[in-house]
Scaffold this motif. Structure first.
Motif, PDB file in Angstrom:
ATOM      1  N   ARG A 261       0.840  -1.195   0.000  1.00 42.55           N
ATOM      2  CA  ARG A 261       0.000   0.000   0.000  1.00 42.55           C
ATOM      3  C   ARG A 261       0.872   1.242   0.000  1.00 42.55           C
ATOM      4  O   ARG A 261       2.045   1.201   0.399  1.00 42.55           O
ATOM      5  CB  ARG A 261      -0.932  -0.005   1.206  1.00 42.55           C
ATOM      6  CG  ARG A 261      -0.264   0.109   2.557  1.00 42.55           C
ATOM      7  CD  ARG A 261      -1.312   0.302   3.648  1.00 42.55           C
ATOM      8  NE  ARG A 261      -0.713   0.583   4.941  1.00 42.55           N
ATOM      9  CZ  ARG A 261      -0.825  -0.216   5.988  1.00 42.55           C
ATOM     10  NH1 ARG A 261      -1.497  -1.345   5.889  1.00 42.55           N
ATOM     11  NH2 ARG A 261      -0.276   0.123   7.140  1.00 42.55           N
ATOM     12  N   GLY A 262       0.276   2.313  -0.423  1.00 44.42           N
ATOM     13  CA  GLY A 262       0.988   3.581  -0.468  1.00 44.42           C
ATOM     14  C   GLY A 262       0.850   4.343   0.837  1.00 44.42           C
ATOM     15  O   GLY A 262      -0.221   4.342   1.454  1.00 44.42           O
ATOM     16  N   GLU A 263       1.944   4.977   1.262  1.00 45.64           N
ATOM     17  CA  GLU A 263       1.931   5.808   2.462  1.00 45.64           C
ATOM     18  C   GLU A 263       2.680   7.106   2.185  1.00 45.64           C
ATOM     19  O   GLU A 263       3.579   7.162   1.340  1.00 45.64           O
ATOM     20  CB  GLU A 263       2.586   5.080   3.638  1.00 45.64           C
ATOM     21  CG  GLU A 263       1.724   4.009   4.261  1.00 45.64           C
ATOM     22  CD  GLU A 263       2.270   3.543   5.599  1.00 45.64           C
ATOM     23  OE1 GLU A 263       3.230   4.177   6.092  1.00 45.64           O
ATOM     24  OE2 GLU A 263       1.727   2.570   6.151  1.00 45.64           O
ATOM     25  N   GLN A 264       2.279   8.150   2.899  1.00 45.59           N
ATOM     26  CA  GLN A 264       2.949   9.435   2.801  1.00 45.59           C
ATOM     27  C   GLN A 264       4.022   9.501   3.872  1.00 45.59           C
ATOM     28  O   GLN A 264       3.736   9.497   5.073  1.00 45.59           O
ATOM     29  CB  GLN A 264       1.931  10.571   2.997  1.00 45.59           C
ATOM     30  CG  GLN A 264       2.414  11.921   2.507  1.00 45.59           C
ATOM     31  CD  GLN A 264       2.354  12.035   0.991  1.00 45.59           C
ATOM     32  OE1 GLN A 264       1.683  11.234   0.332  1.00 45.59           O
ATOM     33  NE2 GLN A 264       3.033  13.017   0.426  1.00 45.59           N
ATOM     34  N   HIS A 267       6.635  13.752   3.227  1.00 41.36           N
ATOM     35  CA  HIS A 267       6.066  14.463   2.082  1.00 41.36           C
ATOM     36  C   HIS A 267       6.271  13.738   0.758  1.00 41.36           C
ATOM     37  O   HIS A 267       6.208  14.332  -0.313  1.00 41.36           O
ATOM     38  CB  HIS A 267       6.672  15.880   1.971  1.00 41.36           C
ATOM     39  CG  HIS A 267       6.598  16.662   3.245  1.00 41.36           C
ATOM     40  ND1 HIS A 267       5.412  17.130   3.761  1.00 41.36           N
ATOM     41  CD2 HIS A 267       7.570  17.044   4.128  1.00 41.36           C
ATOM     42  CE1 HIS A 267       5.641  17.779   4.896  1.00 41.36           C
ATOM     43  NE2 HIS A 267       6.941  17.723   5.147  1.00 41.36           N
ATOM     44  N   GLU A 268       6.519  12.438   0.834  1.00 43.72           N
ATOM     45  CA  GLU A 268       6.710  11.657  -0.384  1.00 43.72           C
ATOM     46  C   GLU A 268       5.817  10.417  -0.339  1.00 43.72           C
ATOM     47  O   GLU A 268       5.695   9.758   0.697  1.00 43.72           O
ATOM     48  CB  GLU A 268       8.176  11.233  -0.521  1.00 43.72           C
ATOM     49  CG  GLU A 268       8.460  10.453  -1.806  1.00 43.72           C
ATOM     50  CD  GLU A 268       9.937  10.072  -1.919  1.00 43.72           C
ATOM     51  OE1 GLU A 268      10.287   9.408  -2.913  1.00 43.72           O
ATOM     52  OE2 GLU A 268      10.709  10.435  -1.011  1.00 43.72           O
ATOM     53  N   ARG A 269       5.182  10.121  -1.447  1.00 41.94           N
ATOM     54  CA  ARG A 269       4.327   8.938  -1.551  1.00 41.94           C
ATOM     55  C   ARG A 269       5.190   7.728  -1.883  1.00 41.94           C
ATOM     56  O   ARG A 269       5.868   7.688  -2.908  1.00 41.94           O
ATOM     57  CB  ARG A 269       3.292   9.149  -2.660  1.00 41.94           C
ATOM     58  CG  ARG A 269       2.297   8.019  -2.834  1.00 41.94           C
ATOM     59  CD  ARG A 269       1.229   8.055  -1.783  1.00 41.94           C
ATOM     60  NE  ARG A 269       0.165   7.087  -2.053  1.00 41.94           N
ATOM     61  CZ  ARG A 269      -0.850   6.870  -1.244  1.00 41.94           C
ATOM     62  NH1 ARG A 269      -0.966   7.570  -0.120  1.00 41.94           N
ATOM     63  NH2 ARG A 269      -1.766   5.986  -1.536  1.00 41.94           N
ATOM     64  N   VAL A 270       5.182   6.727  -0.986  1.00 39.21           N
ATOM     65  CA  VAL A 270       5.999   5.542  -1.203  1.00 39.21           C
ATOM     66  C   VAL A 270       5.145   4.300  -0.973  1.00 39.21           C
ATOM     67  O   VAL A 270       4.125   4.342  -0.287  1.00 39.21           O
ATOM     68  CB  VAL A 270       7.221   5.512  -0.256  1.00 39.21           C
ATOM     69  CG1 VAL A 270       8.150   6.686  -0.533  1.00 39.21           C
ATOM     70  CG2 VAL A 270       6.777   5.515   1.203  1.00 39.21           C
ATOM     71  N   ASP A 271       5.588   3.192  -1.569  1.00 40.01           N
ATOM     72  CA  ASP A 271       4.918   1.909  -1.372  1.00 40.01           C
ATOM     73  C   ASP A 271       5.604   1.140  -0.245  1.00 40.01           C
ATOM     74  O   ASP A 271       6.840   1.091  -0.175  1.00 40.01           O
ATOM     75  CB  ASP A 271       4.961   1.069  -2.652  1.00 40.01           C
ATOM     76  CG  ASP A 271       3.976   1.575  -3.700  1.00 40.01           C
ATOM     77  OD1 ASP A 271       3.110   2.397  -3.346  1.00 40.01           O
ATOM     78  OD2 ASP A 271       4.068   1.145  -4.858  1.00 40.01           O
TER      79      ASP A 271
END
Length: 319
Positions: A261-264, A267-271
């Motif tokens: 899942r994606g998380e912030q 300030h960056e969207r990462v998996d």
């Protein structure tokens, strides 16, 4: 419904001696009274002799019916000489091989509350952060502070991952196989930073939840003069399952089911790979509910004690 005598029937119609209710029919009738509210939580049941007279059955049938309702967590103290009592948190639940799993917080909280109805409470837990356990403790502690009956002794042991290991999860997820080379290179450069942030967040949560759990339980010593022990030990691996053992009587087991899942983060969207612990489906096994359940409970205690007494180490709840 009040019926008695040789020809009594659970549906109110006369029936012959040969058609007397079965113990399952008696259990069905009593279950309906509890779930409908005609018998209130904490209310004493009629004596076995009274129930036998009402339903027109032998006392052995009444005892079997009461045992069924106790395994469903609708009654407590059904096996003792005095009349059984309706559970303070009655919940019809199918046990044994056909028991349906429930989300952790749906299943755990009422079972923890019921475990605290004993004079001697023992709870063992193996988990990732102790979030679910800390939340589930809220209700029995609230009831104790409100003046409800309290245990004389509470012993809690918790196994959590060590701060010195590389966690299997939560962890950064690699970029998809089809990702452009430039994106894959960028992801590789940030993976260490993301992994460090995930680990710091997990460690902070593990420590905070453990500290709250310990503080809330040890406070019972001063406020209610209870004998309370809370212990933590660290595991050298990330547990792929969670396990709760209640009063040597029940084992609750769930898999940590991972997903991407994606998380912030910063300030960056990462998996990331992670599991939502409070939502994992919890399977219940109870001592005495059949050979399968009894064996699982016994083996779970052996497994937990083996980890506790061998490869686990003292755990300090600090960063």
């Amino acid at each position: 419904m009040v019926v008695s005598g040789e020809h009594a029937a659970v549906n109110g119609r006369p029936r012959s001696q040969r058609e007397r209710p079965t113990y399952r029919e008696v259990a069905d009738a009593l279950r309906d009274r509890i779930t409908s509210g005609r018998l209130s939580p904490g209310q004493r049941m009629p004596t076995q002799a009274q129930l036998a007279g009402e339903f027109g059955v032998e006392r052995s049938a009444v005892r079997q019916a009461l045992r069924i309702l106790q395994t469903e967590h609708l009654l407590v103290n059904a096996s003792k000489g005095s009349p059984a009592t309706v559970a303070r948190h009655p919940r019809p639940a199918v046990l044994g091989p056909e028991a349906p799993p429930q989300p952790t917080m749906v299943a755990l909280a009422p079972r923890i509350a019921e475990a605290f109805e004993r004079a001697d409470v023992e709870i063992d837990a193996l988990c990732l952060t102790a979030v679910s356990l800390t939340l589930a403790m809220g209700e029995p502690l609230r009831l104790i502070h409100e003046g409800r009956p309290k245990p004389a002794r509470v012993r809690v042991r918790v196994l959590l991952p060590s701060r010195d290991i590389d966690l299997a999860f939560p962890a950064p997820a690699p970029p998809p196989a089809a990702a452009p080379v430039s994106r894959a290179a960028e992801a590789s450069r940030t993976e260490a930073a993301v992994g460090g942030r995930l680990r710091r967040d997990w460690l902070a949560q593990r420590n905070a939840q453990g500290q709250v759990l310990r503080h809330n339980l040890l406070a019972l010593r001063a406020t209610h003069k209870m004998d309370v022990t809370v212990e933590f030990r660290a595991l050298p691996f990330t547990p792929p399952v969670k396990l709760y053992l209640l009063n040597s009587n029940e084992a609750l087991f769930a898999y940590y089911t991972l997903s991407r899942r994606g998380e912030q983060i910063d300030h960056e969207r990462v998996d990331v790979y992670d599991a939502a612990g409070v939502q994992q489906m919890l399977f219940a096994f109870e001592q005495g509910a059949g050979l399968r359940d009894t064996t699982f409970v016994e083996q779970s205690h052996l497994w937990f004690n083996g980890l506790w007494n061998t490869i686990s180490q003292d755990l300090t709840l600090s960063t």
